[in-house]
Design an enzyme around this catalytic site. Structure first.
Site, PDB file in Angstrom:
ATOM      1  CE  LYS A 139      -3.566   2.534   2.526  1.00  0.00           C
ATOM      2  NZ  LYS A 139      -4.611   2.499   3.570  1.00  0.00           N
ATOM      3  CG  HIS A 275     -11.459 -27.617 -35.973  1.00  0.00           C
ATOM      4  ND1 HIS A 275     -10.644 -26.526 -35.780  1.00  0.00           N
ATOM      5  CD2 HIS A 275     -11.379 -27.911 -37.294  1.00  0.00           C
ATOM      6  CE1 HIS A 275     -10.110 -26.165 -36.934  1.00  0.00           C
ATOM      7  NE2 HIS A 275     -10.530 -26.996 -37.873  1.00  0.00           N
TER       8      HIS A 275
END
Length: 521
Positions: A139, A275
């Site tokens: 922070k 596929h």
């Protein structure tokens, strides 16, 4: 001025990799080292001068180390904004010294779970002080550097950091604590509480690699891996050769591996996928025999396909595979002859996955939709007793072909129709909007395969046919009869079951119901 010198560093790590080297580099720059427990000992053993955290806090480490860094002298030194007069005054008034660098890695929670530790040990490996320090330092990254990965030690070893470096370290730190908390939340929800769908779903993932692109070149893509324990699969496979895997390669290879894993305890089996749909599946006495039978099902679609095997690859099978262009081969292993055969095809990717995944393993499947996420359990349902619904009982061979076709159909996009005979697919119809068209396409493919191979008749003659969901009308079943099928396996459950059964009886078919369906959208 964004470069900030490091005057005091707080080190508390469970992973001691590179710790001594970092400590020496910082000490050489005149940095005061403050540390805890085992980290302090490791630094002293390396000949470094270290200040104990208890000297900083005025309190000894207590409660088996649970309480040692949760103190204003630590978090005040991390969170104090150095150019805020009120913060500076508070620090001076309470004798809080600034801490410019925090080096922390967290208790090994995921590793503890992965090795099967008991609940009490798992709970003890939930880090509290570590994440608190990480978040405080991150922070206040305008002034404090936070390092959570030994790979980043070199960033701070020079004794100062830039703002850009501290921003990057802070971003990495917050990602770590988010992942860490998500792993803990997942363990509590799934393992400890047995919840399949908790109120908040935490899915801790860590990027494995960025891919060249997604399904199409204009899309971006990456591979993410579970942060905690997971079953082995394509994502964990070792790539021995070939160019980088694409998004579609991973997707197709996963489809092939998931299907061949259904046969992991069976005879040699080969799956060919295109596929994400199987275009040929077969078992055989040998892997080579299985490959030839799978390839014969659809020699056109197999070009540029993905192949998966349930046995380590041998040289003869590898040589046969290299006769046409193949994108990826996935196998538990490969002998030297197989590796040599593939080495001559530099673009072919060879993936060794080790033990095949368990098709019955639990797990969740996630699919994004506009505005949300669909989540469901894996389709690990298996058929038990089959119900014969026709006048004619199936033969043992027909039953075996029914079960084989059903297993393959589970991995074919709906609507799915699969013809199989003697442990090999004869024709596969996938992804059609109605079941009749899937049955016709599968039969046409079988006829085309027979013409290309010079067979006197397609392998659908005398085959079993599987339908992933019930036949809503008799027309799809009659198409299978026309193709030469003699046995049918399907879930049943249609309001027109009686009509379909009557049509099967009239055609002399044997038909069994599974009571379970396998839609795959």
């Amino acid at each position: 001025m964004t470069d900030i010198p490091i005057r005091r560093a707080l080190l508390s790590v469970s992973d001691k990799t590179g710790l001594a080297e970092l400590g020496r580099a910082l000490a050489a720059k005149g940095v005061e080292l403050v540390s805890t427990g085992g980290t302090a000992k490791a630094l002293r053993d390396a000949g470094l001068e270290v200040r104990d955290i208890s000297d900083l806090t005025g309190f000894p480490e207590m409660m088996d180390g649970r309480v040692k860094t949760l103190h204003p002298n630590v978090h005040g030194g991390l969170l104090g904004v150095r150019d805020n007069p009120e913060h500076v005054a508070a620090m001076d008034a309470h004798g809080i010294g600034a801490i410019d660098l925090v080096v922390v890695n967290l208790y090994p929670f995921a590793q503890t779970v992965a090795r099967g530790a008991g609940r009490d040990e798992v709970i003890e490996n939930i880090d509290i002080g570590g994440p608190s320090m990480v978040r405080s330092a991150a922070k206040n990254h305008a002034f404090v550097a936070i390092v959570t990965d030994p790979a980043d030690y070199e960033v701070v070893a020079r004794g100062s950091t830039s703002l850009d470096e501290r921003k990057q370290l802070a971003a990495k730190a917050f990602a770590l604590t988010a992942q860490y908390d998500a792993t803990i939340a997942s363990w509590f929800a799934f393992a400890d509480q047995g919840q399949m769908f908790p109120d908040t779903l935490s899915v801790p993932l860590k990027r494995g690699q960025e891919l060249r692109y997604g399904e199409n070149p204009h899309q971006k893509a990456a591979l993410y891996l579970p942060a905690g324990p997971s079953a082995r699969g394509v994502a964990q496979a070792e790539q021995l050769q070939g160019k980088e895997l694409s998004y579609n390669n991973f997707n197709d290879a996963d489809a092939a591996l998931e299907l061949v894993a259904e046969f992991r305890d069976g005879p040699p089996t080969v799956v060919i996928v295109k596929h994400a749909n199987p275009c040929g599946v077969a078992t055989g006495e040998t892997l080579l025999e299985a490959y030839k039978a799978a390839f014969a099902c659809d020699t056109v679609s197999a070009f540029g396909g993905i192949i998966a095997c349930n046995r380590p690859l041998d040289g003869a099978t590898a040589e046969a595979i290299t006769e046409i262009f193949t994108e990826v081969v996935v196998a538990p292993g490969a002998d030297e002859a197989a590796r040599a055969a593939f080495a001559r095809k530099k673009n072919l990717r060879l993936l060794l996955c080790g033990e095949l995944p368990d098709p019955k393993r639990p797990g969740l499947m996630l699919k994004s939709i506009a505005g949300g996420m669909l989540v469901q359990s894996r389709d690990n349902g298996a058929i038990g007793e089959l119900t014969v619904v026709t006048k004619r009982q199936p033969t043992e061979q027909e039953l075996a072909d029914c079960r084989f076709a059903w297993t393959v159909a589970k991995h074919v996009k709906s609507n799915a129709i699969v013809y199989a005979r003697d442990g090999a697919t004869a024709g596969i119809g996938a992804g059609q909007m109605n079941r009749l068209e899937s049955a016709r396409i599968a039969a046409w493919k079988a006829k085309d395969a027979a013409e290309k191979a010079g067979w006197p008749q397609p392998r659908t003659i005398g085959s079993a046919v599987a339908s992933d969901a019930f036949f809503p009308f008799a027309d799809g079943l009659l198409a299978a009869v026309e193709a030469g099928a003699t046995a049918v396996i399907q879930p049943g459950g249609s309001i027109r079951d009686a009509d379909v059964i009557a049509a099967a009886d009239e055609a002399g078919l044997a038909m069994v119901f599974t009571g379970i369906r396998h839609f795959r959208h």
